[in-house]
Design a protein around this motif. Structure first.
Motif, PDB file in Angstrom:
ATOM      1  N   VAL A 118      32.994  16.618  49.993  1.00 52.99           N
ATOM      2  CA  VAL A 118      33.406  17.778  50.780  1.00 52.99           C
ATOM      3  C   VAL A 118      32.640  19.024  50.335  1.00 52.99           C
ATOM      4  O   VAL A 118      32.215  19.116  49.177  1.00 52.99           O
ATOM      5  CB  VAL A 118      34.931  18.019  50.637  1.00 52.99           C
ATOM      6  N   MET A 119      32.429  19.929  51.259  1.00 52.97           N
ATOM      7  CA  MET A 119      31.985  21.283  50.950  1.00 52.97           C
ATOM      8  C   MET A 119      32.908  22.226  51.717  1.00 52.97           C
ATOM      9  O   MET A 119      32.744  22.446  52.911  1.00 52.97           O
ATOM     10  CB  MET A 119      30.529  21.522  51.342  1.00 52.97           C
ATOM     11  N   TYR A 120      33.913  22.720  51.035  1.00 51.59           N
ATOM     12  CA  TYR A 120      34.956  23.527  51.658  1.00 51.59           C
ATOM     13  C   TYR A 120      34.732  24.995  51.285  1.00 51.59           C
ATOM     14  O   TYR A 120      34.865  25.388  50.125  1.00 51.59           O
ATOM     15  CB  TYR A 120      36.323  23.058  51.175  1.00 51.59           C
ATOM     16  N   LEU A 121      34.356  25.804  52.280  1.00 51.57           N
ATOM     17  CA  LEU A 121      34.105  27.223  52.048  1.00 51.57           C
ATOM     18  C   LEU A 121      35.354  28.057  52.318  1.00 51.57           C
ATOM     19  O   LEU A 121      35.725  28.915  51.537  1.00 51.57           O
ATOM     20  CB  LEU A 121      32.943  27.696  52.919  1.00 51.57           C
ATOM     21  N   ASP A 122      35.978  27.815  53.458  1.00 53.53           N
ATOM     22  CA  ASP A 122      37.266  28.399  53.796  1.00 53.53           C
ATOM     23  C   ASP A 122      37.875  27.536  54.891  1.00 53.53           C
ATOM     24  O   ASP A 122      37.281  26.531  55.296  1.00 53.53           O
ATOM     25  CB  ASP A 122      37.151  29.866  54.223  1.00 53.53           C
ATOM     26  N   SER A 123      39.040  27.888  55.383  1.00 45.86           N
ATOM     27  CA  SER A 123      39.766  27.017  56.303  1.00 45.86           C
ATOM     28  C   SER A 123      39.010  26.737  57.598  1.00 45.86           C
ATOM     29  O   SER A 123      39.244  25.711  58.239  1.00 45.86           O
ATOM     30  CB  SER A 123      41.133  27.628  56.642  1.00 45.86           C
ATOM     31  N   GLU A 124      38.071  27.598  57.973  1.00 46.91           N
ATOM     32  CA  GLU A 124      37.371  27.438  59.240  1.00 46.91           C
ATOM     33  C   GLU A 124      35.902  27.095  59.080  1.00 46.91           C
ATOM     34  O   GLU A 124      35.169  27.007  60.073  1.00 46.91           O
ATOM     35  CB  GLU A 124      37.530  28.701  60.094  1.00 46.91           C
ATOM     36  N   ASN A 125      35.469  26.857  57.860  1.00 40.89           N
ATOM     37  CA  ASN A 125      34.055  26.538  57.606  1.00 40.89           C
ATOM     38  C   ASN A 125      33.968  25.522  56.467  1.00 40.89           C
ATOM     39  O   ASN A 125      34.161  25.873  55.297  1.00 40.89           O
ATOM     40  CB  ASN A 125      33.270  27.803  57.243  1.00 40.89           C
ATOM     41  N   TRP A 126      33.690  24.267  56.832  1.00 42.02           N
ATOM     42  CA  TRP A 126      33.615  23.212  55.829  1.00 42.02           C
ATOM     43  C   TRP A 126      32.990  21.958  56.437  1.00 42.02           C
ATOM     44  O   TRP A 126      32.861  21.839  57.657  1.00 42.02           O
ATOM     45  CB  TRP A 126      35.003  22.878  55.265  1.00 42.02           C
ATOM     46  N   LEU A 127      32.613  21.038  55.568  1.00 42.94           N
ATOM     47  CA  LEU A 127      32.155  19.716  56.013  1.00 42.94           C
ATOM     48  C   LEU A 127      32.733  18.659  55.089  1.00 42.94           C
ATOM     49  O   LEU A 127      33.081  18.935  53.936  1.00 42.94           O
ATOM     50  CB  LEU A 127      30.630  19.639  56.072  1.00 42.94           C
ATOM     51  N   LYS A 128      32.861  17.440  55.605  1.00 46.33           N
ATOM     52  CA  LYS A 128      33.346  16.338  54.790  1.00 46.33           C
ATOM     53  C   LYS A 128      32.751  15.036  55.316  1.00 46.33           C
ATOM     54  O   LYS A 128      32.350  14.947  56.476  1.00 46.33           O
ATOM     55  CB  LYS A 128      34.877  16.255  54.807  1.00 46.33           C
ATOM     56  N   ALA A 129      32.712  14.028  54.451  1.00 47.80           N
ATOM     57  CA  ALA A 129      32.305  12.680  54.838  1.00 47.80           C
ATOM     58  C   ALA A 129      33.211  11.701  54.121  1.00 47.80           C
ATOM     59  O   ALA A 129      33.527  11.886  52.940  1.00 47.80           O
ATOM     60  CB  ALA A 129      30.848  12.412  54.484  1.00 47.80           C
ATOM     61  N   SER A 130      33.638  10.656  54.833  1.00 59.66           N
ATOM     62  CA  SER A 130      34.599   9.727  54.249  1.00 59.66           C
ATOM     63  C   SER A 130      34.649   8.428  55.036  1.00 59.66           C
ATOM     64  O   SER A 130      34.091   8.328  56.140  1.00 59.66           O
ATOM     65  CB  SER A 130      35.994  10.350  54.236  1.00 59.66           C
ATOM     66  N   VAL A 131      35.339   7.454  54.466  1.00 56.51           N
ATOM     67  CA  VAL A 131      35.782   6.275  55.193  1.00 56.51           C
ATOM     68  C   VAL A 131      37.246   6.495  55.520  1.00 56.51           C
ATOM     69  O   VAL A 131      38.059   6.755  54.626  1.00 56.51           O
ATOM     70  CB  VAL A 131      35.603   4.985  54.375  1.00 56.51           C
ATOM     71  N   GLU A 132      37.588   6.403  56.786  1.00 57.48           N
ATOM     72  CA  GLU A 132      38.951   6.656  57.246  1.00 57.48           C
ATOM     73  C   GLU A 132      39.548   5.348  57.762  1.00 57.48           C
ATOM     74  O   GLU A 132      39.047   4.761  58.726  1.00 57.48           O
ATOM     75  CB  GLU A 132      38.928   7.724  58.344  1.00 57.48           C
TER      76      GLU A 132
END
Length: 209
Positions: free
Chosen positions: A82-96
């Motif tokens: 994850v790269m979480y900057l704030d609640s409205e600006n972020w990215l993530k990658a995962s297996v769901e």
């Protein structure tokens, strides 16, 4: 590059009830009803997943992490990079996790409060995945690997607020009524392995047909 991934320097955004942080291993036990998503399609806004990150102003780097999720088995259970900057600006990658037949290997990029989701289906018995997040100024590349050596590109994206100091690391969540323990190992920082583009230059224009 002058920096390393030091678990002692990590900081929580929403600390979970159960977790363990060692020099070379992180464990996060998810709480039911936790997720990251903003508006698009579903219209809801979920911003309560635990996120554990370090901060840097380094413009070029690659972050590698191995995720293990042997306990996941309920719809939408997930963990990843994850790269979480704030609640409205972020990215993530995962297996769901989706069902006994398949899971979604995917990435979400959120700019200005709107999320998009790019996925591909993988078998439900996959319980381990490597990720590599690379930064080149305000552009980012997410890759995945089954063995930690051979990586495939998942996503190239631009982060509108990703040009300055950023935070990045790992996350885990269970959007529905479930819980599992995610394990993160193999964490390292290197010089950016996502090389500069050597093809068409920005000023180039293709000839019309």
């Amino acid at each position: 590059m002058g920096m390393e991934f030091d678990t002692a320097a990590l900081k929580w955004t929403r600390k979970p009830e159960q977790y363990s942080i060692e020099k070379d291993k992180i464990e996060i036990t998810t709480v039911p009803g936790t997720d990251l998503w903003q508006r698009t399609y579903y219209h809801f806004r979920n911003d309560n997943a635990p996120v554990l990150q370090m901060e840097t102003d380094e413009k070029y780097f690659s972050f590698l992490v191995k995720t293990e999720f042997t306990q996941s088995g309920h719809r939408f259970d997930q963990c990843g990079v994850v790269m979480y900057l704030d609640s409205e600006n972020w990215l993530k990658a995962s297996v769901e996790y989706e069902s006994e037949q398949f899971q979604h290997l995917g990435s979400v990029v959120t700019n200005g409060g709107y999320s998009d989701w790019a996925t591909t289906e993988i078998p439900a018995d996959v319980k381990m995945m490597w990720y590599r997040l690379s930064r080149r100024e305000d552009d980012y590349c997410i890759e995945c690997s089954y063995n930690g050596k051979d990586f495939c590109q998942m996503r190239i994206c631009h982060m509108a607020k990703g040009a300055g100091t950023v935070r990045f690391g790992v996350y885990a969540c269970s959007p529905e009524q479930s819980s599992f323990t995610a394990v993160f190992t193999g964490m390292s920082l290197t010089d950016c392995v996502w090389k500069a583009h050597d093809g068409q230059r920005p000023e180039d224009r293709r000839n019309p047909l």
